[in-house]
Design an enzyme around this catalytic site. Structure first.
Site, PDB file in Angstrom:
ATOM      1  N   ARG A 158       1.205  -1.066  -0.285  1.00  0.00           N
ATOM      2  CA  ARG A 158       0.248   0.451  -0.164  1.00  0.00           C
ATOM      3  C   ARG A 158       0.220   1.362  -0.251  1.00  0.00           C
ATOM      4  O   ARG A 158       2.095   1.044   0.009  1.00  0.00           O
ATOM      5  CB  ARG A 158      -1.021   0.448   1.274  1.00  0.00           C
ATOM      6  CG  ARG A 158      -1.841  -1.182   1.678  1.00  0.00           C
ATOM      7  CD  ARG A 158      -2.424  -1.109   2.444  1.00  0.00           C
ATOM      8  NE  ARG A 158      -3.368  -2.714   2.615  1.00  0.00           N
ATOM      9  CZ  ARG A 158      -2.875  -3.815   3.624  1.00  0.00           C
ATOM     10  NH1 ARG A 158      -1.988  -3.998   3.982  1.00  0.00           N
ATOM     11  NH2 ARG A 158      -3.792  -4.382   3.576  1.00  0.00           N
ATOM     12  N   LYS A 182      -1.609  -3.275   8.080  1.00  0.00           N
ATOM     13  CA  LYS A 182      -2.792  -2.691   8.843  1.00  0.00           C
ATOM     14  C   LYS A 182      -2.763  -3.262  10.119  1.00  0.00           C
ATOM     15  O   LYS A 182      -2.979  -4.753  10.265  1.00  0.00           O
ATOM     16  CB  LYS A 182      -4.240  -2.774   8.193  1.00  0.00           C
ATOM     17  CG  LYS A 182      -4.280  -1.987   6.631  1.00  0.00           C
ATOM     18  CD  LYS A 182      -5.767  -2.580   6.138  1.00  0.00           C
ATOM     19  CE  LYS A 182      -5.987  -0.715   5.209  1.00  0.00           C
ATOM     20  NZ  LYS A 182      -7.116  -1.629   4.411  1.00  0.00           N
ATOM     21  N   HIS A 256      -2.430   2.581  -6.297  1.00  0.00           N
ATOM     22  CA  HIS A 256      -2.957   1.786  -5.858  1.00  0.00           C
ATOM     23  C   HIS A 256      -3.687   0.648  -7.228  1.00  0.00           C
ATOM     24  O   HIS A 256      -3.603  -0.502  -7.057  1.00  0.00           O
ATOM     25  CB  HIS A 256      -4.679   1.848  -5.503  1.00  0.00           C
ATOM     26  CG  HIS A 256      -5.082   0.505  -4.410  1.00  0.00           C
ATOM     27  ND1 HIS A 256      -4.373   0.336  -3.142  1.00  0.00           N
ATOM     28  CD2 HIS A 256      -6.087  -0.225  -4.675  1.00  0.00           C
ATOM     29  CE1 HIS A 256      -5.334  -0.232  -2.728  1.00  0.00           C
ATOM     30  NE2 HIS A 256      -6.722  -0.386  -3.361  1.00  0.00           N
ATOM     31  N   ARG A 259      -0.855  -1.315  -7.309  1.00  0.00           N
ATOM     32  CA  ARG A 259      -0.384  -2.551  -6.915  1.00  0.00           C
ATOM     33  C   ARG A 259      -1.555  -3.073  -7.388  1.00  0.00           C
ATOM     34  O   ARG A 259      -1.003  -4.982  -7.103  1.00  0.00           O
ATOM     35  CB  ARG A 259      -1.491  -2.122  -5.010  1.00  0.00           C
ATOM     36  CG  ARG A 259      -1.644  -2.810  -4.096  1.00  0.00           C
ATOM     37  CD  ARG A 259      -2.042  -2.258  -2.579  1.00  0.00           C
ATOM     38  NE  ARG A 259      -3.418  -2.672  -1.889  1.00  0.00           N
ATOM     39  CZ  ARG A 259      -2.431  -4.522  -1.146  1.00  0.00           C
ATOM     40  NH1 ARG A 259      -1.097  -4.138  -0.958  1.00  0.00           N
ATOM     41  NH2 ARG A 259      -2.909  -4.532  -0.177  1.00  0.00           N
ATOM     42  N   HIS A 282      -3.724  -9.187   3.061  1.00  0.00           N
ATOM     43  CA  HIS A 282      -5.092  -9.222   2.683  1.00  0.00           C
ATOM     44  C   HIS A 282      -5.026 -10.323   4.415  1.00  0.00           C
ATOM     45  O   HIS A 282      -4.935 -11.290   4.223  1.00  0.00           O
ATOM     46  CB  HIS A 282      -5.515  -9.643   1.390  1.00  0.00           C
ATOM     47  CG  HIS A 282      -5.416  -8.869   0.862  1.00  0.00           C
ATOM     48  ND1 HIS A 282      -5.896  -8.923  -0.212  1.00  0.00           N
ATOM     49  CD2 HIS A 282      -5.778  -7.537   0.724  1.00  0.00           C
ATOM     50  CE1 HIS A 282      -5.973  -8.214  -1.192  1.00  0.00           C
ATOM     51  NE2 HIS A 282      -5.594  -6.945  -0.653  1.00  0.00           N
ATOM     52  N   TYR A 291      -9.215 -10.271  -7.977  1.00  0.00           N
ATOM     53  CA  TYR A 291      -8.092 -10.494  -9.032  1.00  0.00           C
ATOM     54  C   TYR A 291      -8.261 -11.708  -9.181  1.00  0.00           C
ATOM     55  O   TYR A 291      -7.569 -11.817 -10.586  1.00  0.00           O
ATOM     56  CB  TYR A 291      -6.783 -10.522  -8.395  1.00  0.00           C
ATOM     57  CG  TYR A 291      -6.256  -9.320  -7.390  1.00  0.00           C
ATOM     58  CD1 TYR A 291      -5.985  -8.326  -8.509  1.00  0.00           C
ATOM     59  CD2 TYR A 291      -6.058  -9.171  -5.992  1.00  0.00           C
ATOM     60  CE1 TYR A 291      -5.419  -6.567  -7.387  1.00  0.00           C
ATOM     61  CE2 TYR A 291      -6.053  -8.227  -5.486  1.00  0.00           C
ATOM     62  CZ  TYR A 291      -6.032  -6.287  -6.381  1.00  0.00           C
ATOM     63  OH  TYR A 291      -5.594  -5.868  -5.287  1.00  0.00           O
TER      64      TYR A 291
END
Length: 328
Positions: A158, A182, A256, A259, A282, A291
């Site tokens: 990110r 995250k 992004h 990414r 993720h 994807y």
């Protein structure tokens, strides 16, 4: 209103106006939604006041059949939810028929993805920009940007993770980065040869400009900002500028999107979905599955090239139509 429920609907609209200060346009929209619902329910021999959950489900299905987008269906359902909650609160109904109705799912848009050729053009342009830099300062800025670009495409980080990399982030002799994502969760991502070379060139250029007595940098990409490191807005701006110079519409390019390109290009070349999930950071593989659309063509080719029945079908088609064989 065209059916029973008129008085209750009007009372609901008066409540929206008096207690919630709803605007006239909002009230008109609710009125139209309730009138439309009443008209449909009349075809099922029921009314707004007496409709049950099956009637509401049929109403939502009818909206879909009429071509209403999922967002429009959800808005209609929201109006009905508020109406029936009002009836329940006021004691006009003992239940809420919308309580067990799921909101229509919005179609999840496919991410924008750059082709391998387009990413190559971005990297080549970044390299060209370094060669064309006029001053040492400008050259360092271009070297920094090229390192950021190589890292982003090589790791799929990110942009906030990228610009906020601490100085001591390299592991195992520089072959991996330790990325804090995250929830403060750390993950290790491998670095490609070009990314390692670009990063090493940046660190050398950065350190060569340091003055005696300067403190050791806290960040891999320090900058004069409140955070002490390069901002994601500056990098995104520079990336769009690079795209324009490379002949790629800047509206198609963002951190992004790179990414997305990282993940899509890996999957298209045979990477395991679980591995890509780990690399992207993720928490849920369902996020990564967006994807998998890039696999459709590869899987079709695999079946066409390797399945014996598929080969037989192709041969039969060519026997029936020799033009197909000549066009191969």
């Amino acid at each position: 209103m065209r059916s029973a429920g008129l008085a209750q609907a009007e009372a609901f609209l008066e409540m929206l106006s008096a207690e919630r200060g709803a605007a006239l346009n909002t009230l008109d929209a609710y009125r139209r939604d309730l009138e439309d619902a009443a008209g449909f329910l009349a075809t099922r021999k029921t009314t707004l006041l007496s409709a049950d959950s099956d009637d509401i489900r049929a109403l939502i299905e009818d909206l879909a059949d009429r071509g209403f987008a999922a967002s429009s269906q959800s808005r209609r359902l929201s109006a009905l939810r508020q109406f029936y909650r009002f009836l329940h609160t006021e004691g006009m109904r003992g239940d809420d028929p919308t309580g067990v109705i799921d909101s229509p799912r919005k179609a999840r848009p496919l991410p924008k993805v750059l082709s391998v050729e387009e990413v190559s053009r971005l990297l080549e342009q970044a390299e060209s920009d370094i060669a064309q830099a006029g001053t040492d300062f400008e050259k360092r800025q271009k070297i920094r940007f090229r390192a950021l670009l190589e890292l982003l495409y090589a790791t799929g980080m990110r942009v906030s993770e990228l610009v906020g990399l601490p100085e001591r982030v390299l592991a195992d002799g520089g072959r991996f980065l330790i990325v804090r994502g995250k929830g403060n969760k750390e993950r290790m991502v491998p670095l490609s040869g070009p990314a390692r070379a670009a990063l090493a060139e940046w660190i050398e250029a950065r350190n060569s400009a340091r003055l005696d007595g300067d403190e050791e940098p806290e960040w891999l990409f320090p900058a004069s900002s409140d955070s002490g490191h390069l901002s994601r807005q500056v990098f995104a701006r520079d990336l769009k500028s690079l795209a324009a110079r490379a002949g790629i519409p800047s509206r198609l390019v963002s951190p992004h999107v790179l990414r997305h390109a990282f993940a899509s290009h890996l999957l298209a070349n045979g990477a395991d979905l679980r591995a890509v999930q780990e690399l992207l950071g993720h928490a849920d593989i369902s996020t990564t599955q967006i994807y998998t659309h890039v696999l459709d063509e590869r899987l079709r080719q695999l079946v066409t090239e390797h399945h014996p029945l598929a080969k037989s079908a192709i041969n039969r088609d060519e026997a029936r139509n020799p033009t197909l064989a000549r066009g191969k």
